[in-house]
Design a protein around this motif. Sequence first.
Motif, PDB file in Angstrom:
ATOM      1  N   ALA A   1       0.478  10.189  16.893  1.00 30.00           N
ATOM      2  CA  ALA A   1       1.648  10.691  17.615  1.00 30.00           C
ATOM      3  C   ALA A   1       2.549   9.546  18.052  1.00 30.00           C
ATOM      4  N   SER A   2       1.953   8.455  18.542  1.00 29.41           N
ATOM      5  CA  SER A   2       2.759   7.313  19.005  1.00 29.41           C
ATOM      6  C   SER A   2       3.464   6.612  17.851  1.00 29.41           C
ATOM      7  N   ALA A   3       2.900   6.737  16.633  1.00 27.31           N
ATOM      8  CA  ALA A   3       3.484   6.085  15.455  1.00 27.31           C
ATOM      9  C   ALA A   3       4.475   6.986  14.722  1.00 27.31           C
ATOM     10  N   GLY A   4       4.745   8.174  15.278  1.00 27.27           N
ATOM     11  CA  GLY A   4       5.749   9.045  14.676  1.00 27.27           C
ATOM     12  C   GLY A   4       5.203  10.060  13.694  1.00 27.27           C
TER      13      GLY A   4
ATOM     14  N   LEU B   1      -3.736   1.582   9.370  1.00 25.15           N
ATOM     15  CA  LEU B   1      -2.392   2.173   9.393  1.00 25.15           C
ATOM     16  C   LEU B   1      -1.406   1.285  10.142  1.00 25.15           C
ATOM     17  N   ALA B   2      -1.875   0.668  11.230  1.00 25.55           N
ATOM     18  CA  ALA B   2      -0.983  -0.168  12.033  1.00 25.55           C
ATOM     19  C   ALA B   2      -0.630  -1.475  11.340  1.00 25.55           C
ATOM     20  N   ALA B   3      -1.496  -1.947  10.441  1.00 27.41           N
ATOM     21  CA  ALA B   3      -1.316  -3.268   9.839  1.00 27.41           C
ATOM     22  C   ALA B   3      -0.190  -3.320   8.816  1.00 27.41           C
ATOM     23  N   ARG B   4       0.134  -2.184   8.198  1.00 27.17           N
ATOM     24  CA  ARG B   4       1.177  -2.189   7.156  1.00 27.17           C
ATOM     25  C   ARG B   4       2.206  -1.096   7.435  1.00 27.17           C
ATOM     26  N   PRO B   5       3.035  -1.259   8.490  1.00 30.57           N
ATOM     27  CA  PRO B   5       4.025  -0.222   8.808  1.00 30.57           C
ATOM     28  C   PRO B   5       5.009   0.036   7.685  1.00 30.57           C
ATOM     29  N   GLU B   6       5.293  -0.998   6.875  1.00 27.04           N
ATOM     30  CA  GLU B   6       6.260  -0.823   5.781  1.00 27.04           C
ATOM     31  C   GLU B   6       5.720   0.139   4.724  1.00 27.04           C
ATOM     32  N   VAL B   7       4.418   0.191   4.548  1.00 27.81           N
ATOM     33  CA  VAL B   7       3.808   1.153   3.627  1.00 27.81           C
ATOM     34  C   VAL B   7       3.660   2.509   4.309  1.00 27.81           C
ATOM     35  N   ARG B   8       3.158   2.493   5.538  1.00 28.59           N
ATOM     36  CA  ARG B   8       2.930   3.742   6.277  1.00 28.59           C
ATOM     37  C   ARG B   8       4.215   4.568   6.420  1.00 28.59           C
ATOM     38  N   GLN B   9       5.321   3.895   6.688  1.00 29.18           N
ATOM     39  CA  GLN B   9       6.569   4.611   6.950  1.00 29.18           C
ATOM     40  C   GLN B   9       7.145   5.282   5.708  1.00 29.18           C
TER      41      GLN B   9
ATOM     42  N   ASP C   1      -7.845  -5.056   1.221  1.00 31.41           N
ATOM     43  CA  ASP C   1      -8.109  -4.488   2.542  1.00 31.41           C
ATOM     44  C   ASP C   1      -7.047  -3.458   2.915  1.00 31.41           C
ATOM     45  N   GLY C   2      -7.495  -2.247   3.226  1.00 23.84           N
ATOM     46  CA  GLY C   2      -6.597  -1.224   3.742  1.00 23.84           C
ATOM     47  C   GLY C   2      -5.435  -0.913   2.825  1.00 23.84           C
ATOM     48  N   LEU C   3      -4.223  -0.938   3.394  1.00 27.42           N
ATOM     49  CA  LEU C   3      -3.013  -0.623   2.638  1.00 27.42           C
ATOM     50  C   LEU C   3      -2.420  -1.846   1.939  1.00 27.42           C
ATOM     51  N   THR C   4      -3.065  -3.007   2.086  1.00 32.98           N
ATOM     52  CA  THR C   4      -2.512  -4.248   1.529  1.00 32.98           C
ATOM     53  C   THR C   4      -2.241  -4.172   0.030  1.00 32.98           C
ATOM     54  N   PRO C   5      -3.098  -3.542  -0.786  1.00 26.20           N
ATOM     55  CA  PRO C   5      -2.825  -3.503  -2.233  1.00 26.20           C
ATOM     56  C   PRO C   5      -1.695  -2.564  -2.634  1.00 26.20           C
ATOM     57  N   LEU C   6      -1.111  -1.837  -1.688  1.00 25.97           N
ATOM     58  CA  LEU C   6      -0.081  -0.845  -2.017  1.00 25.97           C
ATOM     59  C   LEU C   6       1.317  -1.387  -1.747  1.00 25.97           C
ATOM     60  N   GLN C   7       2.264  -0.963  -2.589  1.00 23.33           N
ATOM     61  CA  GLN C   7       3.675  -1.248  -2.365  1.00 23.33           C
ATOM     62  C   GLN C   7       4.310  -0.074  -1.629  1.00 23.33           C
ATOM     63  N   PRO C   8       5.299  -0.324  -0.769  1.00 23.09           N
ATOM     64  CA  PRO C   8       5.972   0.782  -0.079  1.00 23.09           C
ATOM     65  C   PRO C   8       6.544   1.794  -1.062  1.00 23.09           C
ATOM     66  N   GLY C   9       6.243   3.072  -0.851  1.00 24.39           N
ATOM     67  CA  GLY C   9       6.746   4.142  -1.697  1.00 24.39           C
ATOM     68  C   GLY C   9       5.957   4.374  -2.964  1.00 24.39           C
ATOM     69  N   GLU C  10       4.894   3.615  -3.181  1.00 34.89           N
ATOM     70  CA  GLU C  10       4.121   3.744  -4.419  1.00 34.89           C
ATOM     71  C   GLU C  10       3.340   5.055  -4.474  1.00 34.89           C
ATOM     72  N   VAL C  11       2.886   5.525  -3.320  1.00 39.87           N
ATOM     73  CA  VAL C  11       2.193   6.816  -3.231  1.00 39.87           C
ATOM     74  C   VAL C  11       2.839   7.607  -2.096  1.00 39.87           C
TER      75      VAL C  11
END
Length: 243
Positions: A139-142, A110-118, A83-93
């Motif tokens: 905009a609110s999320a930077g 996007l809101a569910a996985r801030p560690e990936v989004r950031q 689901d969504g960004l769950t299969p991704l590791q931070p910084g992988e893409v």
Amino acid sequence: MSWKISRFSHLPARLRAVAALVPPGSTVADIGTDHAYLPLYLAGSGRCPRVIAVEAAPGPYQRALAAVAAAGLEGRVEVRLGDGLTPLQPGEVDTVTMAGLGALTQQRILAARPEVRQKLQRLVLQPQGEAGPLRRYLASAGWYLYNEELVYDSGHYYIILAACQGESPAYSDLEWRIGPLLLQRRHPLLRGYLLHKMETLTAAARQLAAGRGTRARERREDLSRQLEEIREVLAWLPNAAKS
């Protein structure tokens, strides 16, 4: 032109527009990939060296696997179930694309996985439905919009948002709703899009005409405000065809 690209020459205009906003050389995750048309195009064209195609439903996941195998691109396109960004590791893409999902669904993802989004550098989003709330969320999320595109495809208008991390300018309610960069550019398709939007709002107002109560009245007033704003924008937009 390689056989891989000619095979995907039928790619819908909205997906071609999404692909065009993905910087060459990016590593990409396409969320809600369905048949993996976009990942196959990005990888098969040589635009992106590696693409992860993510699908939450088992049926579309299997279709994506089969499509990647048929294209012979298993070495460049990886299909993952989740689901969504769950299969991704931070910084992988460095880039995430989403096309055809509802605007609120994209916001939730996007809101569910801030560690990936950031850890991402870019987002290229083609939301279904109203894009205004998604613009505000980014905009609110930077994030700030560095490009917006408008496409007319098979009788429908599609908005594509491209965003990078950073502080967003302050925009008016009208700009958030319609698209600040579309307005700044006086996009050639904007007149047709707004005329279509007027038809939709007018139809909604007619349905509410007989409604009573505070909620119905407030909704009618909101629709009237939106229609008047669109008329003001149309007054200074140049005439343009749909394509």
